[in-house]
Design a protein around this motif. Structure first.
Motif, PDB file in Angstrom:
ATOM      1  N   GLU A 133      14.102 -91.084  68.800  1.00  0.00           N
ATOM      2  CA  GLU A 133      13.364 -92.434  68.524  1.00  0.00           C
ATOM      3  C   GLU A 133      12.368 -93.071  67.423  1.00  0.00           C
ATOM      4  O   GLU A 133      11.710 -94.565  67.438  1.00  0.00           O
ATOM      5  CB  GLU A 133      11.645 -91.203  68.599  1.00  0.00           C
ATOM      6  CG  GLU A 133      11.120 -90.198  67.559  1.00  0.00           C
ATOM      7  CD  GLU A 133      12.153 -88.935  68.622  1.00  0.00           C
ATOM      8  OE1 GLU A 133      13.206 -88.372  69.449  1.00  0.00           O
ATOM      9  OE2 GLU A 133      11.450 -87.909  67.889  1.00  0.00           O
ATOM     10  N   PHE A 324       0.649 -82.327  61.754  1.00  0.00           N
ATOM     11  CA  PHE A 324       1.988 -82.548  62.222  1.00  0.00           C
ATOM     12  C   PHE A 324       2.438 -83.417  61.600  1.00  0.00           C
ATOM     13  O   PHE A 324       2.793 -84.169  61.688  1.00  0.00           O
ATOM     14  CB  PHE A 324       1.803 -82.940  63.923  1.00  0.00           C
ATOM     15  CG  PHE A 324       2.228 -82.685  65.190  1.00  0.00           C
ATOM     16  CD1 PHE A 324       3.266 -81.388  65.167  1.00  0.00           C
ATOM     17  CD2 PHE A 324       3.344 -83.804  65.183  1.00  0.00           C
ATOM     18  CE1 PHE A 324       3.858 -81.571  66.221  1.00  0.00           C
ATOM     19  CE2 PHE A 324       4.648 -84.289  66.321  1.00  0.00           C
ATOM     20  CZ  PHE A 324       4.586 -82.800  66.517  1.00  0.00           C
ATOM     21  N   SER A 356       5.298 -88.348  60.077  1.00  0.00           N
ATOM     22  CA  SER A 356       4.397 -87.625  61.061  1.00  0.00           C
ATOM     23  C   SER A 356       5.511 -87.160  62.100  1.00  0.00           C
ATOM     24  O   SER A 356       6.538 -87.723  61.953  1.00  0.00           O
ATOM     25  CB  SER A 356       3.840 -88.459  61.822  1.00  0.00           C
ATOM     26  OG  SER A 356       3.468 -87.838  63.007  1.00  0.00           O
ATOM     27  N   THR A 358       5.782 -87.002  65.595  1.00  0.00           N
ATOM     28  CA  THR A 358       5.914 -87.564  66.516  1.00  0.00           C
ATOM     29  C   THR A 358       7.818 -88.472  65.980  1.00  0.00           C
ATOM     30  O   THR A 358       7.663 -89.136  66.678  1.00  0.00           O
ATOM     31  CB  THR A 358       4.937 -89.121  66.106  1.00  0.00           C
ATOM     32  OG1 THR A 358       4.425 -89.218  65.306  1.00  0.00           O
ATOM     33  CG2 THR A 358       3.893 -87.586  66.897  1.00  0.00           C
ATOM     34  N   ARG A 359       7.716 -88.604  64.763  1.00  0.00           N
ATOM     35  CA  ARG A 359       9.536 -89.294  64.740  1.00  0.00           C
ATOM     36  C   ARG A 359      10.263 -88.207  64.957  1.00  0.00           C
ATOM     37  O   ARG A 359      11.606 -88.324  64.825  1.00  0.00           O
ATOM     38  CB  ARG A 359       9.374 -89.821  63.353  1.00  0.00           C
ATOM     39  CG  ARG A 359       8.666 -90.800  63.010  1.00  0.00           C
ATOM     40  CD  ARG A 359       9.301 -92.175  63.027  1.00  0.00           C
ATOM     41  NE  ARG A 359       7.707 -93.440  62.747  1.00  0.00           N
ATOM     42  CZ  ARG A 359       7.194 -94.017  62.425  1.00  0.00           C
ATOM     43  NH1 ARG A 359       8.371 -93.697  61.021  1.00  0.00           N
ATOM     44  NH2 ARG A 359       6.774 -95.065  62.236  1.00  0.00           N
ATOM     45  N   HIS A 360       9.933 -87.352  65.302  1.00  0.00           N
ATOM     46  CA  HIS A 360      10.854 -85.772  64.867  1.00  0.00           C
ATOM     47  C   HIS A 360      10.907 -85.146  66.176  1.00  0.00           C
ATOM     48  O   HIS A 360      11.198 -83.694  66.036  1.00  0.00           O
ATOM     49  CB  HIS A 360      10.552 -85.069  64.302  1.00  0.00           C
ATOM     50  CG  HIS A 360      10.517 -85.745  62.587  1.00  0.00           C
ATOM     51  ND1 HIS A 360      12.133 -86.213  61.721  1.00  0.00           N
ATOM     52  CD2 HIS A 360      10.355 -86.308  62.065  1.00  0.00           C
ATOM     53  CE1 HIS A 360      11.841 -86.467  60.675  1.00  0.00           C
ATOM     54  NE2 HIS A 360      10.518 -87.002  60.664  1.00  0.00           N
ATOM     55  N   LEU A 361      10.222 -85.470  67.549  1.00  0.00           N
ATOM     56  CA  LEU A 361      10.120 -84.689  68.719  1.00  0.00           C
ATOM     57  C   LEU A 361      11.452 -84.212  69.075  1.00  0.00           C
ATOM     58  O   LEU A 361      11.876 -83.365  70.109  1.00  0.00           O
ATOM     59  CB  LEU A 361       9.373 -85.787  69.363  1.00  0.00           C
ATOM     60  CG  LEU A 361       7.959 -85.855  69.267  1.00  0.00           C
ATOM     61  CD1 LEU A 361       6.924 -86.856  70.411  1.00  0.00           C
ATOM     62  CD2 LEU A 361       6.639 -84.521  68.911  1.00  0.00           C
ATOM     63  N   TRP A 365      10.990 -80.937  65.670  1.00  0.00           N
ATOM     64  CA  TRP A 365      10.275 -79.964  67.486  1.00  0.00           C
ATOM     65  C   TRP A 365      11.265 -79.844  68.295  1.00  0.00           C
ATOM     66  O   TRP A 365      10.540 -78.034  68.612  1.00  0.00           O
ATOM     67  CB  TRP A 365       9.011 -81.015  67.058  1.00  0.00           C
ATOM     68  CG  TRP A 365       8.242 -81.289  66.404  1.00  0.00           C
ATOM     69  CD1 TRP A 365       7.956 -82.191  65.374  1.00  0.00           C
ATOM     70  CD2 TRP A 365       7.241 -79.931  66.143  1.00  0.00           C
ATOM     71  NE1 TRP A 365       7.638 -81.633  63.839  1.00  0.00           N
ATOM     72  CE2 TRP A 365       6.723 -80.567  63.836  1.00  0.00           C
ATOM     73  CE3 TRP A 365       6.883 -79.168  66.200  1.00  0.00           C
ATOM     74  CZ2 TRP A 365       5.544 -79.513  63.698  1.00  0.00           C
ATOM     75  CZ3 TRP A 365       6.017 -77.999  65.519  1.00  0.00           C
ATOM     76  CH2 TRP A 365       4.910 -78.778  63.884  1.00  0.00           C
ATOM     77  N   GLU A 389      12.236 -83.320  76.431  1.00  0.00           N
ATOM     78  CA  GLU A 389      11.949 -84.928  76.218  1.00  0.00           C
ATOM     79  C   GLU A 389      13.268 -85.073  75.829  1.00  0.00           C
ATOM     80  O   GLU A 389      13.729 -84.792  76.105  1.00  0.00           O
ATOM     81  CB  GLU A 389      11.450 -84.105  73.966  1.00  0.00           C
ATOM     82  CG  GLU A 389      10.261 -83.130  74.197  1.00  0.00           C
ATOM     83  CD  GLU A 389       9.544 -82.156  73.179  1.00  0.00           C
ATOM     84  OE1 GLU A 389       8.898 -82.237  72.654  1.00  0.00           O
ATOM     85  OE2 GLU A 389      10.687 -81.847  72.825  1.00  0.00           O
TER      86      GLU A 389
END
Ligand code: PMP
Length: 389
Positions: A133, A324, A356, A358-361, A365, A389
């Motif tokens: 991402e 998160f 966040s 969200t940079r590591h989905l 994660w 994902e």
């Protein structure tokens, strides 16, 4: 740049019929800032309720993910590096200049954003094992992205050496007077200076000087060195403990605790290994950078954090605090709790909420899902998370 009006996102007729597209004529009002640069810095210091209650100490985190350009502490660094280069004439808007950088992601995202805001291009070299991402985001920001195989720092193909070479090639070959500027976050003093001049003073003001420890990881070392220098040397808080949060596989923990980065057997392995062996992105390193060296004498202790501890902490923060977090944040929080528990009850420990989750989905994660830590989450698919994902 594309035109705003003809064929662009706004038609001229829309503009003419609108009366309130412009700012108030009398100048800026409270809360209005000039461009995206105005959204950098002055981040809140968040009291983490669950960890403060669990430890009996006050755990505070600087909410650096709220920096509004690239969403990490690297916004401060990128802005300062650009401003220093502009003052020295190394970057000049309108000349077709390009900013080159070697980065695992966050610094590149901040530089690419600010390059757009100030009329430059950005060319980012990064290892190809970082979460996808980040390079996707860089692409959408219009940066040129070169993802390269991980290589030792001694190799000309290491992402930092590649960025340095690309900048030199640009300057040498440009037919116009346009230049390539190598930002050089690992070695440039503008990196720790950004934290010395902004992050450190903000923490002092927000805690009114009641701070017993500052805990942070080091990727370049800019954050820990800049904040340590400010708190200990400028604000003269001699007793504040500066603690390095180091992920597994990084050599800095040994350097701080024992004065050497690796035992001789470990060093042999490290020479062959290109990267620090951890799922954590952004912190942990196996060489000494100028930015870490700038503050190393001020670092009192180090805590080594395993990937499993980081994953469990990230999950804890969602479950108990609705936070998160990304992987480096999770490492910081594990080390902050460990530091707090070594200090008297009531102590104040400050750490950093870097970016966040969200940079590591797709990596961090995903691993948390695979570890089964999210079992019991409500979801329409019946509790399965971390897939697709
Ligand atoms: N967190 C993240 C997400 C990062 O990308 C970085 C820097 N690469 C850091 C923390 C560490 O900051 P510093 O470079 O100042 O040591």
């Amino acid at each position: 740049r594309s035109s705003l009006f003809f064929g662009g996102p706004v038609q001229l007729e829309d503009h003419e019929s609108s009366t309130d597209l412009s700012l108030p004529p009398s100048g800026f009002h409270d809360g209005i800032v000039d461009g995206i640069e105005g959204c950098i810095g002055h981040t809140p210091l968040v009291r983490i309720r669950s960890l403060s209650a669990a430890t009996g100490r006050t755990i505070l985190a600087k909410a650096e993910f709220l920096n509004g350009a690239g969403g990490s502490p690297k916004d401060r660094v990128a802005l300062h590096m650009i401003e220093v280069a502009e003052s020295a004439g190394l970057l000049q808007p309108g000349r077709g200049d390009t900013i080159y950088e070697g980065t695992v992601g966050s610094t590149g995202i901040s530089l690419a954003t600010l390059a757009r805001a100030r009329g430059y291009r950005a060319h980012i070299c990064m290892p190809n094992d970082m979460a996808i991402e980040k390079s996707t985001l860089l692409h959408h920001l219009g940066a040129t992205v070169e993802r390269v195989d991980p290589a030792p720092i001694t190799s000309p193909d290491h992402f930092v050496n590649l960025a340095r070479r690309r900048a030199a090639e640009h300057t040498a070959s440009a037919s116009t007077e346009s230049r390539g500027f190598f930002a050089d976050q690992f070695e440039s003093p503008a990196n720790y200076e950004a934290h010395l001049q902004t992050t450190g003073p903000e923490i002092l003001q927000q805690t009114a000087g009641k701070i017993d420890a500052f805990v942070a990881g080091a990727g370049t070392g800019g954050t820990i060195s800049g904040v340590a220098k400010y708190l200990k040397e400028e604000a003269k808080l001699k007793n504040v403990r500066i603690v390095l949060a180091d992920p597994q596989g990084s050599g800095l923990y040994n350097k701080v605790r024992h004065g050497v980065m690796y035992s001789s057997t470990e060093r042999e392995g490290t020479r062959r290994r290109a990267q620090v062996d951890t799922i954590v992105e952004g912190i942990g390193i196996n060489r000494l950078t100028a930015n870490f060296e700038a503050g190393r004498e001020l670092v009192d202790d180090a805590v080594r954090v395993s990937d499993e501890q980081a994953c469990r902490m990230a999950r804890w923060l969602v479950e108990h605090d609705g936070i998160f977090a990304g992987s480096s944040t999770a490492v910081n929080f594990v080390a902050a709790v460990s530091t707090a528990l070594k200090m008297p009850p009531g102590s104040v420990v400050v750490t950093v909420l870097c970016d966040s989750g969200t940079r590591h989905l797709s990596k961090f994660w995903k691993r948390i899902g695979e570890m089964g830590l999210e079992e019991g989450n409500d979801s329409e698919e019946g509790g399965q998370r971390g897939e697709g994902e």
